[in-house]
Design an enzyme around this catalytic site. Structure first.
Site, mmCIF file in Angstrom:
data_model
loop_
_atom_site.group_PDB
_atom_site.id
_atom_site.type_symbol
_atom_site.label_atom_id
_atom_site.label_comp_id
_atom_site.label_asym_id
_atom_site.label_seq_id
_atom_site.Cartn_x
_atom_site.Cartn_y
_atom_site.Cartn_z
ATOM 1 C CG ASP A 9 43.594 -10.116 48.287
ATOM 2 O OD1 ASP A 9 42.486 -9.556 48.367
ATOM 3 O OD2 ASP A 9 44.089 -10.484 47.199
ATOM 4 C CG ASP A 104 41.205 -6.493 47.779
ATOM 5 O OD1 ASP A 104 42.166 -6.315 46.997
ATOM 6 O OD2 ASP A 104 40.551 -7.543 47.850
ATOM 7 C CD GLU A 105 47.084 -8.031 46.446
ATOM 8 O OE1 GLU A 105 46.184 -7.874 45.609
ATOM 9 O OE2 GLU A 105 48.148 -8.600 46.195
HETATM 10 P P1 TTP Z 1 40.842 -8.819 44.050
HETATM 11 O O1 TTP Z 1 41.495 -8.848 45.391
HETATM 12 O O2 TTP Z 1 41.653 -9.255 42.864
HETATM 13 O O3 TTP Z 1 39.553 -9.739 44.051
HETATM 14 P P2 TTP Z 1 38.490 -9.971 45.185
HETATM 15 O O4 TTP Z 1 38.850 -9.302 46.462
HETATM 16 O O5 TTP Z 1 37.132 -9.617 44.651
HETATM 17 O O6 TTP Z 1 38.511 -11.534 45.371
HETATM 18 P P3 TTP Z 1 39.660 -12.428 46.031
HETATM 19 O O7 TTP Z 1 40.750 -11.489 46.488
HETATM 20 O O8 TTP Z 1 39.006 -13.122 47.175
HETATM 21 O O9 TTP Z 1 40.087 -13.350 44.948
HETATM 22 O O10 TTP Z 1 40.288 -7.381 43.734
HETATM 23 C C1 TTP Z 1 39.804 -6.517 44.746
HETATM 24 C C2 TTP Z 1 38.630 -5.728 44.233
HETATM 25 O O11 TTP Z 1 39.015 -4.974 43.088
HETATM 26 C C3 TTP Z 1 37.460 -6.571 43.789
HETATM 27 O O12 TTP Z 1 36.580 -6.894 44.866
HETATM 28 C C4 TTP Z 1 36.814 -5.734 42.747
HETATM 29 C C5 TTP Z 1 37.939 -4.913 42.150
HETATM 30 N N1 TTP Z 1 38.321 -5.469 40.850
HETATM 31 C C6 TTP Z 1 37.765 -4.901 39.707
HETATM 32 O O13 TTP Z 1 36.995 -3.941 39.782
HETATM 33 N N2 TTP Z 1 38.078 -5.459 38.474
HETATM 34 C C7 TTP Z 1 38.911 -6.543 38.354
HETATM 35 O O14 TTP Z 1 39.162 -7.018 37.231
HETATM 36 C C8 TTP Z 1 39.484 -7.105 39.550
HETATM 37 C C9 TTP Z 1 40.399 -8.302 39.457
HETATM 38 C C10 TTP Z 1 39.157 -6.534 40.757
HETATM 39 MG MG MG Z 2 40.749 -9.457 47.273
#
Ligand code: TTP
Ligand code: MG
Length: 386
Positions: A9, A104-105
């Site tokens: 992730d 992103d995961e």
């Molecule tokens: P995440 O992987 O949940 O969040 P992140 O990568 O920003 O942070 P981390 O993993 O380090 O905790 O989500 C991936 C992307 O998806 C995030 O960069 C932006 C988008 N996203 C949204 O647009 N709205 C949301 O509510 C969430 C949770 C994520």
């Molecule tokens: Mg992320």
């Protein structure tokens, strides 16, 4: 065959892409999201901004109050999608067994015993080639890999094996388990169930009274057991691109120019996968908010921008009704493996050369690198006002 499972992730994904592309933002609070003026929300924010209490889904106005020094940037989805694709391509160099969970995961399955070593290599390659921080959780099932990743964050690797369940998993709050959202968490807390260990010692029947049939899963998860398999991507049946405009569009030419761009993007996606499409469809949102779609199937398949455009433009002509329009989309389906290029006329040869150069530019600088002149021209005019 038993496997090691990796949950990869990216950290603060949208925000770290922006920081990487503008080094002045490194180490600073950065928030990516909608316009604060029109009730936008936070998509994500850098870890620096998280220290001020900013988080995803929060109204941008509130985020700005919590962290007035933050740099606020709009969402540049094409760029993030492009990066997401490149990260996935790197994963594919290590294993074909990938379940993409979100932009992103992804879960990756690798040979048992090689998980940690592979995770180190993947992180190294992603950092070196794309300069993006990635966290990876390693275990023998999805549950523990996911939890390990959240413990690893930011920018690290952590392994969490079933034998460590008691000394690690049981100490964590119940919300780390799948299916325990804020509502379930609150319910469980009311009964004094705060940690995963509390679930283990709580009688099953009583747990069922609180969370229903999910109780059995929770018990399994609490013991670190999870037999969910990775779900591999099914073969794609179609590709589509659409744009929702911030305001109503009254100019037909502008819509056609957008359809031209979308057709170019789809043609490029097909060609880059070695595919051709038989069916082209157009989607529109009309003034009464209804969605209209029209499709046409050709005798032969194509991956040519202009051919896709010609059909899409014709479909638009036939179903556009009266302005304004709020959304336009193009979809290609009926996918087949691209046929071998046959003899070209001089004219076609020239077009093919242009197409190759455009594709090269898109490959190097991303799918949106090449804007067609017509759309640029249209963008200069304020087409959003009738
Ligand atoms: P995440 O992987 O949940 O969040 P992140 O990568 O920003 O942070 P981390 O993993 O380090 O905790 O989500 C991936 C992307 O998806 C995030 O960069 C932006 C988008 N996203 C949204 O647009 N709205 C949301 O509510 C969430 C949770 C994520
Ligand atoms: Mg992320």
């Amino acid at each position: 065959m038993s496997c090691d499972i990796l949950l990869c992730d990216l950290d603060a994904f949208f925000a770290t892409v922006e920081q990487r592309d503008n080094p002045e933002l490194m180490g600073k609070p950065v928030i990516v999201g909608g316009d604060p003026g029109s009730r936008g929300v936070v998509s994500t924010c850098s870890y620096e901004a998280r220290r001020y209490g900013v988080s995803s889904s929060m109204p941008m106005k509130k985020a700005r109050k919590l962290c007035p020094t933050a740099v606020i940037l709009p969402v540049n989805m094409p760029k993030y999608k492009e990066m997401s694709g490149r990260v996935l391509d790197i994963f594919k160099e290590f294993t074909p067994d990938i379940e993409k969970v979100s932009i992103d995961e992804a879960y990756l399955a690798v040979k048992a015993g090689t998980g940690l070593k592979t995770a180190r290599k993947i992180r190294f390659v992603v950092q070196k080639r794309l300069k993006l921080p990635l966290s990876i959780g390693v275990s023998s099932n999805k549950l523990l890999a996911k939890i390990a990743c959240s413990l690893a964050k930011p920018d690290n690797i952590k392994a969490l094996w079933p034998k460590e369940t008691e000394k690690t998993l049981w100490l964590l709050p119940v919300k780390v388990l799948p299916g325990v959202g804020p509502v379930t968490e609150q319910k469980l807390n009311l009964f004094g169930i705060k940690t995963v260990g509390d679930i283990v010692s709580f009688p099953l029947g009583a747990l069922e009274n609180i969370v229903g049939s999910h109780a059995i899963n929770l018990k399994e998860y609490a013991h670190g057991r999870d037999d969910r398999k990775l779900e591999f991507a099914r073969e794609r049946k179609s590709y589509s691109e659409e744009i929702t405009f911030p305001r109503d569009i009254y100019e037909k030419d502008y819509i056609l120019a957008v359809i031209h761009d979308l057709s170019g993007e789809l043609g490029y996606r097909l060609r880059s996968k070695g595919l051709e499409a038989r069916t082209v469809a157009v989607k529109l949102r009309l003034p009464d908010l209804s969605i209209k779609t029209r499709s046409a199937t050709m005798a032969g398949a194509t991956a040519g921008d202009e051919k896709i455009y010609a059909i899409a433009a014709d479909l638009f002509d036939r179903c556009c009704g009266k302005p304004p329009w709020r959304l336009v989309g193009v979809r290609v389906s009926g996918l087949e493996k691209g046929s071998q290029l046959t003899l070209f006329s001089e004219e076609n040869k020239k077009k093919e050369k242009i197409r190759l150069v455009l594709d090269m530019l898109r490959q190097r600088y991303g799918p949106n690198a090449v804007f067609k002149g017509r759309r640029l021209f249209m963008m200069k005019k304020d087409v959003f006002d009738p």
